[in-house]
Design a protein around this motif. Sequence first.
Motif, PDB file in Angstrom:
ATOM      1  N   ASN A 103       0.799  -1.226   0.000  1.00  8.11           N
ATOM      2  CA  ASN A 103       0.000   0.000   0.000  1.00  8.11           C
ATOM      3  C   ASN A 103       0.836   1.283   0.000  1.00  8.11           C
ATOM      4  O   ASN A 103       0.289   2.367  -0.184  1.00  8.11           O
ATOM      5  CB  ASN A 103      -0.971   0.002   1.176  1.00  8.11           C
ATOM      6  CG  ASN A 103      -2.051  -1.044   0.997  1.00  8.11           C
ATOM      7  OD1 ASN A 103      -2.440  -1.371  -0.119  1.00  8.11           O
ATOM      8  ND2 ASN A 103      -2.529  -1.594   2.098  1.00  8.11           N
ATOM      9  N   ASP A 104       2.151   1.166   0.188  1.00  9.63           N
ATOM     10  CA  ASP A 104       3.031   2.337   0.099  1.00  9.63           C
ATOM     11  C   ASP A 104       3.146   2.845  -1.331  1.00  9.63           C
ATOM     12  O   ASP A 104       3.573   3.975  -1.567  1.00  9.63           O
ATOM     13  CB  ASP A 104       4.435   2.007   0.611  1.00  9.63           C
ATOM     14  CG  ASP A 104       4.488   1.798   2.114  1.00  9.63           C
ATOM     15  OD1 ASP A 104       3.578   2.269   2.815  1.00  9.63           O
ATOM     16  OD2 ASP A 104       5.447   1.146   2.575  1.00  9.63           O
ATOM     17  N   ILE A 105       2.784   1.981  -2.290  1.00  8.43           N
ATOM     18  CA  ILE A 105       2.896   2.339  -3.710  1.00  8.43           C
ATOM     19  C   ILE A 105       1.489   2.373  -4.296  1.00  8.43           C
ATOM     20  O   ILE A 105       0.774   1.377  -4.260  1.00  8.43           O
ATOM     21  CB  ILE A 105       3.763   1.318  -4.472  1.00  8.43           C
ATOM     22  CG1 ILE A 105       5.134   1.176  -3.822  1.00  8.43           C
ATOM     23  CG2 ILE A 105       3.893   1.730  -5.936  1.00  8.43           C
ATOM     24  CD1 ILE A 105       5.997   0.091  -4.422  1.00  8.43           C
ATOM     25  N   PRO A 106       1.082   3.501  -4.862  1.00  8.45           N
ATOM     26  CA  PRO A 106      -0.259   3.556  -5.457  1.00  8.45           C
ATOM     27  C   PRO A 106      -0.341   2.692  -6.718  1.00  8.45           C
ATOM     28  O   PRO A 106       0.683   2.401  -7.346  1.00  8.45           O
ATOM     29  CB  PRO A 106      -0.433   5.040  -5.798  1.00  8.45           C
ATOM     30  CG  PRO A 106       0.953   5.572  -5.911  1.00  8.45           C
ATOM     31  CD  PRO A 106       1.809   4.757  -4.981  1.00  8.45           C
ATOM     32  N   LEU A 107      -1.556   2.284  -7.075  1.00 13.13           N
ATOM     33  CA  LEU A 107      -1.740   1.558  -8.333  1.00 13.13           C
ATOM     34  C   LEU A 107      -1.188   2.399  -9.482  1.00 13.13           C
ATOM     35  O   LEU A 107      -1.384   3.614  -9.521  1.00 13.13           O
ATOM     36  CB  LEU A 107      -3.219   1.261  -8.577  1.00 13.13           C
ATOM     37  CG  LEU A 107      -3.848   0.197  -7.678  1.00 13.13           C
ATOM     38  CD1 LEU A 107      -5.346   0.124  -7.926  1.00 13.13           C
ATOM     39  CD2 LEU A 107      -3.203  -1.153  -7.891  1.00 13.13           C
ATOM     40  N   ARG A 108      -0.457   1.757 -10.384  1.00 14.23           N
ATOM     41  CA  ARG A 108       0.199   2.404 -11.535  1.00 14.23           C
ATOM     42  C   ARG A 108       1.175   3.499 -11.080  1.00 14.23           C
ATOM     43  O   ARG A 108       1.362   4.502 -11.744  1.00 14.23           O
ATOM     44  CB  ARG A 108      -0.836   2.967 -12.511  1.00 14.23           C
ATOM     45  CG  ARG A 108      -1.663   1.902 -13.192  1.00 14.23           C
ATOM     46  CD  ARG A 108      -2.664   2.462 -14.187  1.00 14.23           C
ATOM     47  NE  ARG A 108      -3.575   3.458 -13.616  1.00 14.23           N
ATOM     48  CZ  ARG A 108      -4.673   3.188 -12.914  1.00 14.23           C
ATOM     49  NH1 ARG A 108      -5.011   1.950 -12.676  1.00 14.23           N
ATOM     50  NH2 ARG A 108      -5.438   4.157 -12.465  1.00 14.23           N
ATOM     51  N   GLY A 109       1.813   3.255  -9.928  1.00  9.43           N
ATOM     52  CA  GLY A 109       2.761   4.223  -9.387  1.00  9.43           C
ATOM     53  C   GLY A 109       4.082   3.573  -9.041  1.00  9.43           C
ATOM     54  O   GLY A 109       4.331   2.414  -9.364  1.00  9.43           O
ATOM     55  N   SER A 110       4.937   4.344  -8.365  1.00  9.16           N
ATOM     56  CA  SER A 110       6.259   3.835  -7.996  1.00  9.16           C
ATOM     57  C   SER A 110       6.777   4.537  -6.754  1.00  9.16           C
ATOM     58  O   SER A 110       6.248   5.568  -6.341  1.00  9.16           O
ATOM     59  CB  SER A 110       7.242   4.042  -9.151  1.00  9.16           C
ATOM     60  OG  SER A 110       7.453   5.433  -9.354  1.00  9.16           O
ATOM     61  N   ARG A 111       7.813   3.965  -6.219  1.00 13.69           N
ATOM     62  CA  ARG A 111       8.561   4.546  -5.102  1.00 13.69           C
ATOM     63  C   ARG A 111      10.033   4.216  -5.334  1.00 13.69           C
ATOM     64  O   ARG A 111      10.375   3.268  -6.033  1.00 13.69           O
ATOM     65  CB  ARG A 111       8.121   3.959  -3.751  1.00 13.69           C
ATOM     66  CG  ARG A 111       6.730   4.348  -3.326  1.00 13.69           C
ATOM     67  CD  ARG A 111       6.653   5.845  -2.999  1.00 13.69           C
ATOM     68  NE  ARG A 111       5.352   6.249  -2.516  1.00 13.69           N
ATOM     69  CZ  ARG A 111       4.419   6.814  -3.262  1.00 13.69           C
ATOM     70  NH1 ARG A 111       4.624   7.008  -4.543  1.00 13.69           N
ATOM     71  NH2 ARG A 111       3.274   7.178  -2.749  1.00 13.69           N
ATOM     72  N   ILE A 112      10.907   4.978  -4.698  1.00  8.10           N
ATOM     73  CA  ILE A 112      12.352   4.747  -4.811  1.00  8.10           C
ATOM     74  C   ILE A 112      12.861   4.111  -3.527  1.00  8.10           C
ATOM     75  O   ILE A 112      12.462   4.499  -2.432  1.00  8.10           O
ATOM     76  CB  ILE A 112      13.100   6.068  -5.058  1.00  8.10           C
ATOM     77  CG1 ILE A 112      12.743   6.636  -6.421  1.00  8.10           C
ATOM     78  CG2 ILE A 112      14.601   5.866  -4.963  1.00  8.10           C
ATOM     79  CD1 ILE A 112      13.376   7.976  -6.686  1.00  8.10           C
TER      80      ILE A 112
END
Length: 109
Positions: free
Chosen positions: A10-19
């Motif tokens: 859940n830290d990453i939204p759908l169709r999203g990213s994180r580093i």
Amino acid sequence: MSWTDIGTLNDIPLRGSRIVKTAVGCIAVFRTAEAEVFATSNKCAHKGGPLSEGIVHDRKITCPLHNWIFSLETGEAQGADQGQITTYPVKIENGRLLLDFDAVIAKVA
């Protein structure tokens, strides 16, 4: 394999990213519309653009600088573009994201 907890799905939204910042550079972790996760280098093979700022579609990422498209599964450039980004093993267990840091270190060495 050395699986390291890097957060929750859940830290990453759908169709999203994180580093994920590591001693060997930044890794982009992507979540598709189907809640699959993939991890790659954060630099585009073309001009080093920040892939984490790109557009996630299907199992692909489009670089925000010059619209190069890469497979999140294999890292290969799509279409007429040539090149490849590094991919890393990542998995979901009990809603937690786990990244194989042995593979991260091995691909840099």
